[in-house]
Design an enzyme around this catalytic site. Sequence first.
Site, short mmCIF file in Angstrom:
data_model
loop_
_atom_site.label_atom_id
_atom_site.label_comp_id
_atom_site.label_asym_id
_atom_site.label_seq_id
_atom_site.Cartn_x
_atom_site.Cartn_y
_atom_site.Cartn_z
N HIS A 172 0.72 39.95 33.75
CA HIS A 172 1.30 40.81 34.78
C HIS A 172 0.25 41.71 35.40
CE1 HIS A 172 1.20 44.41 32.20
NE2 HIS A 172 1.59 43.62 31.21
N CYS A 202 0.79 42.50 26.01
CA CYS A 202 0.76 41.65 27.19
C CYS A 202 -0.65 41.57 27.77
CB CYS A 202 1.74 42.16 28.23
SG CYS A 202 3.48 41.91 27.81
#
Length: 225
Positions: free
Chosen positions: A178, A194
């Site tokens: 992301h 992440c």
Amino acid sequence: MPIHRRSLLLGAPFLLAGCTTARRQEPTPVARSLAYAPSYETMYAALDGEPYPVPAVDLSQIDPRFLRREVAYATREEPGTIVVDVEARYAYLVMENGRALRYGVGVGKEEGFNFRGAATIARKAEWPRWTPTPDMIRREPERYAKYAGGLPGGPGNPLGPRALYLYRDGRDTLYRLHGTIEPWTIGTMVSSGCIRLLNQDIIDLYRRVPAGSRAVVLSSAGTAA
């Protein structure tokens, strides 16, 4: 820049995933001796046509080796595969003829926070909603409990303008590739698990990678799979 493939560890715990910085870090300007090509000013300029602002990247805050570029890359993975080298802080989009697009990334602040192994990009989202995992809420309820219902996409959302969702065996691993609201953290161990990219880079990768694509997150062991 050829590199050796890393070994894959397939048993990473899913519930350590998350996408935020542990504590806010102030940006540190990169030494001006680490020059970047003028073309990067255009590559990382502010983007029009988005529902929310995507500001230009302050390149003085980014080590030039973590800026997007095409490189030589030796791998057995098929073209179209995303390979994340956690140790080197790079994500590669494998291309034909031994080439790849290389993006700088920020990774988990602790080794155990990082997903390992093969997955599928089963879902893609523009300006995605962010929801902390149950494990994040248990660890730091004072920070995350108020977001248990999720945070809509927008300028303050830690996922940035795009997200690619990693699934294994049809199950959401809770790990994503992301964007970021903290561009100066690219190239560091900073997240709760992440893989974060500069916003202009995740938008570029998002355009190139269809749902169903393979993703491989390499271990830091340095041995062949």
